[in-house]
Design a protein around this motif. Structure first.
Motif, PDB file in Angstrom:
ATOM      1  N   GLN A   3       0.840  -1.221  -0.006  1.00  0.00           N
ATOM      2  CA  GLN A   3      -0.160  -0.055   0.165  1.00  0.00           C
ATOM      3  C   GLN A   3       0.691   1.185  -0.001  1.00  0.00           C
ATOM      4  O   GLN A   3       1.733   1.285   0.720  1.00  0.00           O
ATOM      5  N   LEU A   4       0.640   2.194  -0.792  1.00  0.00           N
ATOM      6  CA  LEU A   4       1.209   3.583  -0.893  1.00  0.00           C
ATOM      7  C   LEU A   4       0.366   4.548  -0.676  1.00  0.00           C
ATOM      8  O   LEU A   4      -0.675   4.836  -1.167  1.00  0.00           O
ATOM      9  N   VAL A   5       0.928   5.424   0.184  1.00  0.00           N
ATOM     10  CA  VAL A   5       0.259   6.668   0.632  1.00  0.00           C
ATOM     11  C   VAL A   5       1.113   8.124   0.267  1.00  0.00           C
ATOM     12  O   VAL A   5       2.228   8.002   0.820  1.00  0.00           O
ATOM     13  N   GLU A   6       0.648   8.740  -0.672  1.00  0.00           N
ATOM     14  CA  GLU A   6       1.250  10.156  -0.925  1.00  0.00           C
ATOM     15  C   GLU A   6       1.141  11.005  -0.125  1.00  0.00           C
ATOM     16  O   GLU A   6       0.063  11.122   0.386  1.00  0.00           O
ATOM     17  N   GLY A  26       2.965  -2.782   4.008  1.00  0.00           N
ATOM     18  CA  GLY A  26       2.812  -4.197   3.652  1.00  0.00           C
ATOM     19  C   GLY A  26       4.012  -5.074   3.187  1.00  0.00           C
ATOM     20  O   GLY A  26       4.862  -5.090   4.173  1.00  0.00           O
ATOM     21  N   ARG A  27       4.460  -5.763   2.318  1.00  0.00           N
ATOM     22  CA  ARG A  27       5.440  -6.430   2.124  1.00  0.00           C
ATOM     23  C   ARG A  27       6.777  -5.621   2.032  1.00  0.00           C
ATOM     24  O   ARG A  27       6.709  -4.443   2.119  1.00  0.00           O
ATOM     25  N   TRP A 111       0.020   0.936  -7.146  1.00  0.00           N
ATOM     26  CA  TRP A 111      -0.180   2.563  -7.229  1.00  0.00           C
ATOM     27  C   TRP A 111      -0.481   3.081  -6.011  1.00  0.00           C
ATOM     28  O   TRP A 111      -1.239   2.647  -5.382  1.00  0.00           O
ATOM     29  N   GLY A 112      -0.056   4.555  -5.698  1.00  0.00           N
ATOM     30  CA  GLY A 112      -0.782   5.076  -4.611  1.00  0.00           C
ATOM     31  C   GLY A 112      -1.884   5.852  -5.049  1.00  0.00           C
ATOM     32  O   GLY A 112      -2.416   5.846  -6.325  1.00  0.00           O
ATOM     33  N   GLN A 113      -2.826   6.749  -4.408  1.00  0.00           N
ATOM     34  CA  GLN A 113      -4.095   7.162  -4.717  1.00  0.00           C
ATOM     35  C   GLN A 113      -3.699   8.723  -5.393  1.00  0.00           C
ATOM     36  O   GLN A 113      -4.878   9.070  -5.989  1.00  0.00           O
ATOM     37  N   GLY A 114      -2.569   9.330  -5.109  1.00  0.00           N
ATOM     38  CA  GLY A 114      -2.087  10.228  -5.903  1.00  0.00           C
ATOM     39  C   GLY A 114      -2.196  11.541  -5.064  1.00  0.00           C
ATOM     40  O   GLY A 114      -3.321  11.565  -3.973  1.00  0.00           O
TER      41      GLY A 114
END
Length: 121
Positions: A3-6, A26-27, A111-114
């Motif tokens: 999970q990616l959070v910008e 996550g991983r 991908w993150g949410q932007g």
């Protein structure tokens, strides 16, 4: 799964600077090539910058060279994009991306949410 959070986007005047951050969860983070992409209204998403898992190899789009710097801190599971000398044409939603391949331009796995970056003239 990763999970990616910008964060770090916002409104800035032309010539100003912003630093975007992307925190991963996550991983294992250190095994991924990380990158930043952007998408302006009415345009396709485009590559901005990428960094290998070791942090010793970076690549930039021509539009970013000399103005943007990508870096990562594997201990913090964070990748950064320092943006200087911003121009109105840099206005876009910026996305953090993670890939298992060596080159993130060959395909993105997560991908993150932007985060919105707006540069006023």
């Amino acid at each position: 799964q990763v999970q990616l959070v910008e964060s770090g986007g916002g409104l800035v005047q032309a010539g100003g600077s912003l630093r975007l951050s992307c925190v991963a969860s996550g991983r294992t983070f250190s095994g991924y090539t990380m990158g930043w992409f952007r998408q302006a209204p009415g345009k396709e998403r485009e590559f901005v910058a990428g960094i290998r898992w070791s942090g010793d190899s970076t690549v930039y789009a021509d539009s970013a060279k000399g103005r943007f710097t990508i870096s990562r801190d594997n201990a913090k599971k964070t990748v950064y994009l320092q943006m200087n000398s911003l121009k109105p044409e840099d206005t876009a939603v910026y996305y953090c991306a993670a890939a298992l391949s060596i080159s993130i331009t060959r395909g993105v796995d997560f991908w993150g949410q932007g985060t919105q970056v707006t540069v006023s003239s």
